[in-house]
Design a protein around this motif. Structure first.
Motif, PDB file in Angstrom:
ATOM      1  N   CYS A  17       0.840  -1.199   0.000  1.00 15.74           N
ATOM      2  CA  CYS A  17       0.000   0.000   0.000  1.00 15.74           C
ATOM      3  C   CYS A  17       0.870   1.241   0.000  1.00 15.74           C
ATOM      4  N   THR A  18       0.567   2.166  -0.874  1.00 21.59           N
ATOM      5  CA  THR A  18       1.350   3.395  -0.979  1.00 21.59           C
ATOM      6  C   THR A  18       1.045   4.373   0.152  1.00 21.59           C
ATOM      7  N   THR A  31      -7.166  -5.623  -5.586  1.00 15.13           N
ATOM      8  CA  THR A  31      -7.592  -4.334  -6.140  1.00 15.13           C
ATOM      9  C   THR A  31      -6.901  -3.211  -5.369  1.00 15.13           C
ATOM     10  N   VAL A  32      -7.532  -2.714  -4.287  1.00 14.55           N
ATOM     11  CA  VAL A  32      -6.923  -1.678  -3.462  1.00 14.55           C
ATOM     12  C   VAL A  32      -6.559  -2.273  -2.106  1.00 14.55           C
ATOM     13  N   VAL A  39      -4.074   2.966  -2.875  1.00 12.94           N
ATOM     14  CA  VAL A  39      -3.470   2.339  -4.055  1.00 12.94           C
ATOM     15  C   VAL A  39      -2.379   1.335  -3.671  1.00 12.94           C
ATOM     16  N   LEU A  40      -2.363   0.206  -4.356  1.00  8.98           N
ATOM     17  CA  LEU A  40      -1.302  -0.783  -4.204  1.00  8.98           C
ATOM     18  C   LEU A  40      -0.289  -0.655  -5.333  1.00  8.98           C
ATOM     19  N   SER A 214      -9.940  -0.537 -13.283  1.00  9.18           N
ATOM     20  CA  SER A 214     -10.019   0.919 -13.324  1.00  9.18           C
ATOM     21  C   SER A 214      -8.678   1.513 -12.898  1.00  9.18           C
ATOM     22  N   THR A 215      -8.390   2.719 -13.351  1.00 11.28           N
ATOM     23  CA  THR A 215      -7.143   3.396 -12.993  1.00 11.28           C
ATOM     24  C   THR A 215      -6.966   3.471 -11.487  1.00 11.28           C
ATOM     25  N   LEU A 216      -5.825   2.968 -11.011  1.00 10.31           N
ATOM     26  CA  LEU A 216      -5.432   2.990  -9.601  1.00 10.31           C
ATOM     27  C   LEU A 216      -6.362   2.187  -8.696  1.00 10.31           C
ATOM     28  N   ARG A 217      -7.155   1.297  -9.292  1.00  9.25           N
ATOM     29  CA  ARG A 217      -7.966   0.386  -8.477  1.00  9.25           C
ATOM     30  C   ARG A 217      -7.498  -1.062  -8.644  1.00  9.25           C
TER      31      ARG A 217
END
Length: 235
Positions: A17-18, A31-32, A39-40, A214-217
């Motif tokens: 995880c960021t 996903t996340v 975001v991962l 999806s973007t960043l998911r």
């Protein structure tokens, strides 16, 4: 992990995880972050990768983004879904453009991502995401799109032999809708904006078992996109 015949090997170790740093298993669909919903990012054993490959090794490799296999997330070359994305050319910009930015003539270069399959850099991200989704056993991917991501997802899903579900705002440009449908995706037009299309994908995807790209998911679209940086350094 041993290298496959031909030297293919990913040094992917885990997802992180960021935001909170929680580690996740990279060999399960993710996903996340399960802890905070952020975001991962994919993480790699960079020390081992630096010992396993040298710039000289690149000379004999495929001329696309998958030449950087050690730092991409797909474990097996058999699971790579590629349409020839990456290694787009650097073109010299007109001298007027360089001058406008305070540069000397010939100093401004443009990377022509329009030469990717489906005509944009989105091909990189969707190649990585769809390849990894199929490798992890996913049978359907889904995302919202108001442009090129939808057609890229549809093209790579078709090549992978899995379903693609794309939600688009009803006023999306007709060419994007037609191209996405032509590749075989199930297109749903949504009243509202791209965030409304995203809500549809999350709600319907949860019911239908679609893997959300999806973007960043999900963790892997950015892995494909980062290869632009590797190419710039190499070029």
């Amino acid at each position: 992990m041993r290298a496959e015949p031909g030297g293919w090997r990913s040094f992917l170790t885990h997802l992180e995880c960021t935001s909170c740093g929680l580690r996740h298993n990279a060999d399960e669909p993710q996903t996340v972050c399960t802890g905070c919903g952020k975001v991962l990012y994919a993480r790699y054993d960079l020390a081992a990768a630096s010992c396993a490959v040298t710039p000289r090794d690149l000379r004999s490799r495929r001329w696309d983004m998958w030449r950087y296999a050690e730092l991409l997330p797909v474990r097996s070359v058999a699971n790579v879904i590629s349409l020839g994305e990456g290694m787009t050319p650097l073109l010299r910009a007109p001298s007027e453009a360089a001058t406008a930015l305070g540069l000397e003539r010939g100093q401004l270069l443009l990377k022509d991502e329009g030469q990717n399959p489906t005509g944009s850099f989105k091909a990189r991200g969707l190649s990585a995401a769809v390849s990894r989704a199929r490798e992890l056993g996913c049978r359907a991917v889904a995302l919202p799109s108001a442009g090129n991501a939808g057609s890229a997802a549809a093209a790579y899903a078709a090549a992978a032999g899995i379903e693609a579900h794309v939600a688009m705002p009803r006023d999306v440009p007709v060419v994007n809708r037609i191209e996405t449908a032509a590749y075989g995706a199930a297109v749903t037009l949504v009243d509202g904006l791209i965030n409304d299309a995203g809500s549809f994908i999350r709600e319907e995807g949860a019911r239908q078992g679609w893997f959300d790209v999806s973007t960043l998911r999900e963790p892997y679209r950015q892995e494909g996109k980062k290869t632009m940086g590797y190419e710039l350094a190499e070029q």
